[in-house]
Design a protein around this motif. Structure first.
Motif, short mmCIF file in Angstrom:
data_model
loop_
_atom_site.label_atom_id
_atom_site.label_comp_id
_atom_site.label_asym_id
_atom_site.label_seq_id
_atom_site.Cartn_x
_atom_site.Cartn_y
_atom_site.Cartn_z
N VAL A 1 80.27 -17.63 94.78
CA VAL A 1 79.87 -16.63 95.75
C VAL A 1 80.85 -16.60 96.91
CG1 VAL A 1 78.07 -15.91 97.34
CG2 VAL A 1 77.46 -16.75 95.08
N ALA A 2 81.17 -17.76 97.45
CA ALA A 2 82.20 -17.93 98.47
C ALA A 2 82.02 -17.05 99.70
CB ALA A 2 83.58 -17.73 97.85
N THR A 3 80.78 -16.79 100.09
CA THR A 3 80.56 -16.02 101.31
C THR A 3 81.26 -16.71 102.46
OG1 THR A 3 78.50 -15.07 100.55
CG2 THR A 3 78.79 -15.21 102.93
N GLY A 4 81.97 -15.94 103.25
CA GLY A 4 82.68 -16.49 104.40
C GLY A 4 84.12 -16.86 104.12
N ASN A 5 84.55 -16.86 102.87
CA ASN A 5 85.96 -17.13 102.59
C ASN A 5 86.81 -16.01 103.16
OD1 ASN A 5 85.44 -19.49 101.25
ND2 ASN A 5 86.01 -18.74 99.22
N SER A 6 87.90 -16.38 103.80
CA SER A 6 88.78 -15.39 104.40
C SER A 6 89.74 -14.80 103.39
CB SER A 6 89.61 -16.02 105.52
OG SER A 6 88.82 -16.27 106.63
N PHE A 7 89.85 -13.48 103.40
CA PHE A 7 90.90 -12.80 102.66
C PHE A 7 92.11 -12.62 103.56
CE2 PHE A 7 87.39 -10.95 99.94
CZ PHE A 7 87.70 -11.73 98.84
N ALA A 8 91.84 -12.44 104.86
CA ALA A 8 92.92 -12.29 105.83
C ALA A 8 92.40 -12.73 107.19
CB ALA A 8 93.39 -10.84 105.89
N GLY B 1 80.69 -7.66 98.52
CA GLY B 1 81.01 -7.04 99.80
C GLY B 1 82.13 -7.75 100.55
N VAL B 2 82.62 -7.05 101.55
CA VAL B 2 83.66 -7.54 102.44
C VAL B 2 83.24 -7.17 103.85
CG1 VAL B 2 86.09 -7.31 103.08
CG2 VAL B 2 85.44 -7.21 100.68
N THR B 3 83.47 -8.08 104.81
CA THR B 3 83.22 -7.77 106.20
C THR B 3 84.55 -7.75 106.96
OG1 THR B 3 82.83 -10.08 106.80
CG2 THR B 3 80.91 -8.79 106.18
N PHE B 4 84.67 -6.81 107.85
CA PHE B 4 85.86 -6.66 108.69
C PHE B 4 85.42 -7.02 110.11
CE2 PHE B 4 86.16 -3.90 105.10
CZ PHE B 4 87.48 -4.02 104.68
#
Length: 164
Positions: free
Chosen positions: A36-43, A62-65
């Motif tokens: 699931v890795a919620t909170g892992n940073s993509f950038a 989903g993704v959060t910005f």
């Protein structure tokens, strides 16, 4: 300039840069394989060694910005007032994009800058050295606090009228 790296994989499952001529349709692809890795940073974005924003994974769908908004980094905090007047001054538009004729709706950046300057980057009518358009940009998330203030003002008005 053309991207010559076709794929670069890291330990978390991947990061790809694709040549713009590639039929895959993506120029950047960030991925990991499992969990699931919620909170892992993509950038993550930094200024002077301090994080100022990030793009995080939210579950598997989903993704959060995020822009930094911690109260410990702010001072002289006051309620935002006058939201309704500012929202009333906005000029939402419908339009067609010159590049492909598709329909759009939103704001003209230079008009939005008159009401919400923090939401607009660039300068009206700016051009690059070669004379091509140097377009302004809009960050609609900067309009949201004003929308919330306007809703709160309208709610207070309704409550006052209902109490009579």
């Amino acid at each position: 300039f053309p991207v010559t790296i076709i794929a670069l994989e890291n330990a978390s499952g991947g990061f790809s840069l694709r040549n713009p001529d590639d039929s895959g349709g993506s120029s950047i692809l960030i991925n990991h394989r499992t969990g699931v890795a919620t909170g892992n940073s993509f950038a993550e974005f930094f200024y002077n060694g301090n994080i100022i924003g990030n793009i995080l994974q939210s579950g598997t769908t989903g993704v959060t910005f995020n822009s930094v908004s911690d109260y410990r980094l702010k001072e002289s905090v006051q309620p935002l007032v006058g939201g309704l007047a500012r929202i009333s001054a906005l000029k939402p538009s419908i339009y067609k994009w010159k590049t492909d004729g598709s329909n759009g709706e939103g704001f003209l950046a230079h008009e939005l800058a008159e009401v919400v300057p923090f939401a607009v980057t660039g300068e009206k009518d700016a051009v690059n050295e070669d004379g091509s358009i140097k377009p302004q940009g809009v960050d609609m998330s900067r309009v949201v606090p004003i929308l919330v203030a306007a809703i709160q003002e309208l709610t207070a008005r309704v409550q006052t009228l209902e109490a009579k």
